[in-house]
Design an enzyme around this catalytic site. Structure first.
Site, short mmCIF file in Angstrom:
data_model
loop_
_atom_site.label_atom_id
_atom_site.label_comp_id
_atom_site.label_asym_id
_atom_site.label_seq_id
_atom_site.Cartn_x
_atom_site.Cartn_y
_atom_site.Cartn_z
N HIS A 44 -4.23 14.99 19.48
CA HIS A 44 -3.00 15.23 18.76
C HIS A 44 -1.79 15.00 19.67
O HIS A 44 -1.92 14.81 20.88
CB HIS A 44 -2.99 16.65 18.20
CG HIS A 44 -3.94 16.83 17.05
ND1 HIS A 44 -4.01 18.00 16.32
CD2 HIS A 44 -4.86 16.00 16.51
CE1 HIS A 44 -4.93 17.88 15.38
NE2 HIS A 44 -5.46 16.68 15.47
N GLU A 46 0.65 16.93 20.80
CA GLU A 46 0.93 17.87 21.89
C GLU A 46 0.05 17.57 23.11
O GLU A 46 0.52 17.62 24.25
CB GLU A 46 0.67 19.31 21.42
CG GLU A 46 1.57 19.75 20.27
CD GLU A 46 0.93 19.54 18.91
OE1 GLU A 46 1.12 20.40 18.04
OE2 GLU A 46 0.24 18.51 18.72
N CYS A 71 -1.59 23.07 15.61
CA CYS A 71 -2.77 23.55 14.91
C CYS A 71 -3.42 24.71 15.66
O CYS A 71 -3.32 24.82 16.89
CB CYS A 71 -3.77 22.41 14.68
SG CYS A 71 -4.43 21.69 16.19
N ALA A 150 6.83 -4.92 -10.58
CA ALA A 150 7.78 -6.02 -10.42
C ALA A 150 8.24 -6.42 -11.82
O ALA A 150 7.44 -6.52 -12.75
CB ALA A 150 7.12 -7.20 -9.71
N THR A 192 -4.67 -4.86 -16.49
CA THR A 192 -4.26 -5.47 -15.23
C THR A 192 -5.47 -5.94 -14.45
O THR A 192 -5.48 -7.04 -13.88
CB THR A 192 -3.44 -4.48 -14.39
OG1 THR A 192 -2.25 -4.13 -15.10
CG2 THR A 192 -3.05 -5.09 -13.04
N ASP A 196 -5.25 -9.95 -14.36
CA ASP A 196 -4.78 -10.43 -13.06
C ASP A 196 -5.90 -10.59 -12.04
O ASP A 196 -5.71 -11.25 -11.02
CB ASP A 196 -3.72 -9.47 -12.49
CG ASP A 196 -2.47 -9.41 -13.36
OD1 ASP A 196 -2.34 -10.25 -14.26
OD2 ASP A 196 -1.64 -8.51 -13.12
N GLU A 274 -0.09 0.53 -9.58
CA GLU A 274 0.43 -0.82 -9.83
C GLU A 274 -0.03 -1.34 -11.18
O GLU A 274 -0.20 -2.54 -11.38
CB GLU A 274 -0.05 -1.79 -8.73
CG GLU A 274 0.70 -1.69 -7.42
CD GLU A 274 0.44 -2.87 -6.50
OE1 GLU A 274 -0.22 -3.84 -6.95
OE2 GLU A 274 0.88 -2.82 -5.35
N SER A 282 2.04 6.19 -18.79
CA SER A 282 1.24 7.41 -18.86
C SER A 282 1.52 8.33 -17.67
O SER A 282 1.55 9.56 -17.82
CB SER A 282 -0.24 7.06 -18.94
OG SER A 282 -0.71 6.54 -17.72
#
Length: 331
Positions: A44, A46, A71, A150, A192, A196, A274, A282
């Site tokens: 970490h 520190e 922590c 987009a 999608t 796509d 996306e 929704s």
């Protein structure tokens, strides 16, 4: 603390599900050590900062700046609070208290019990913004959600004909792939996924691939499509199958709360959506979003599928990129 936050940002895309953390050690009004959390599972911030100190005799008179409470529990590495105590530092200045129930004030309590002075709340807002994914995950019990789409200059997602229209440029595509590399998961809807045939990879940027998710109630996505190529972790949310990569949920009940609960259990701290208009709407109507990013191209198609209606009361920021622009909306 500003330097501490600057260091912490270097860990974006590499430390999740851990937060981004930087650490600066000051003695005699100068920095004698600094570090940041570089990679999940490794030392970490520190510890890296303490290990960088050459003038170790100055540690008992030093002030340690860290943007998140040290922590106090054993995880992939030993507790940072214990290391600070053992080094005998004089003071610790903290940006944010850790919302993780395994810490949540226990690190601060350890420091104080050892006679170390502790100050909290320095640049607290900036620290929250940096680790908004981490904080949202523990306070809302769900991922931080970014809706992304987009649209044309006149506000359409696509034209009436079947052939996709080109809105994004090579530059903005690379930026979108950079965003994917920085988040934990990415989601699309059935249409999608079929129309796509997206890979949902980070091939235009370096970094890890996000978990791919598609909502496909009746399993319409063809087995030959990219989402079922087995190349990276994938979840197909459906009503019938419950074996990898399929996850069966109850479509007779609202599906998004079930999905958010599952992603929380999996430790997924951030999600890009996306999808098409129906999927995006929704999420907006269910109030499952924290941020919306809209790429606006220069092309006009005059008719087609309208972009989702934006909620009111959001903060916004404009970013110009070539001929187009990104609009960033925040709660």
């Amino acid at each position: 603390m500003q330097r501490c936050l600057q260091l912490a940002r270097l860990g974006i895309g590499y430390v999740a599900p851990n937060p981004m953390v930087g650490c600066v050690i000051v003695a005699q009004n100068r920095i004698i050590g600094e570090g940041y959390h570089r990679q999940y599972g490794e030392a970490h911030a520190e510890v890296n900062a303490l290990n960088s100190v050459k003038e170790r005799h100055l540690l008992p008179q030093s002030t340690v700046y860290v943007n998140l409470e040290p922590c106090s529990h054993y995880g992939k590495t030993p507790p940072c609070a214990d290391r600070l105590v053992s080094e005998g530092v004089k003071k610790v200045v903290i940006c944010n208290v850790d919302p993780n129930p395994q810490v949540a004030g226990r690190g601060i309590a350890k420091l104080k019990a050892a006679g170390i002075e502790v100050e909290t709340g320095v640049l607290e807002k900036e620290g929250w913004e940096l680790n908004k994914r981490f904080f949202t995950f523990f306070t809302q019990k769900r991922p931080y959600i970014i809706l992304k789409w987009a649209q044309t200059a006149d506000g359409f997602l696509d034209a009436c004909h079947e052939k996709p229209i080109r809105i994004s440029t090579d530059i903005t595509k690379a930026l979108v792939h950079q965003m994917r590399a920085e988040e934990s998961a990415i989601l699309v809807g059935t249409q999608t996924a079929i129309k796509d045939n997206p890979q949902l990879h980070t091939r235009r940027w370096f970094g890890k691939h996000p978990l791919r998710i598609a909502i496909d109630r009746t399993n319409k996505i063809p087995s030959t499509h990219h989402l079922l190529d087995g190349k990276t972790d994938t979840l197909i949310i459906n009503a019938h199958k419950n074996e990898p990569p399929y996850l069966q949920l109850n479509f007779n009940q609202p599906i998004l709360p079930q999905l958010m609960s599952d992603l929380y259990q999996r430790g997924i701290q951030s999600l890009i959506v996306e999808g098409g208009e129906k999927t995006l709407r929704s999420f907006i109507e269910s109030n499952y979003f924290d941020e919306i990013q809209v790429e606006i191209g220069s092309y006009r198609c005059h008719q087609g599928t309208p972009a989702p209606t934006l909620p009111t009361g959001l903060q916004q920021k404009l970013q110009h990129i070539g001929d187009g622009m990104f609009m960033h909306y925040y709660r």
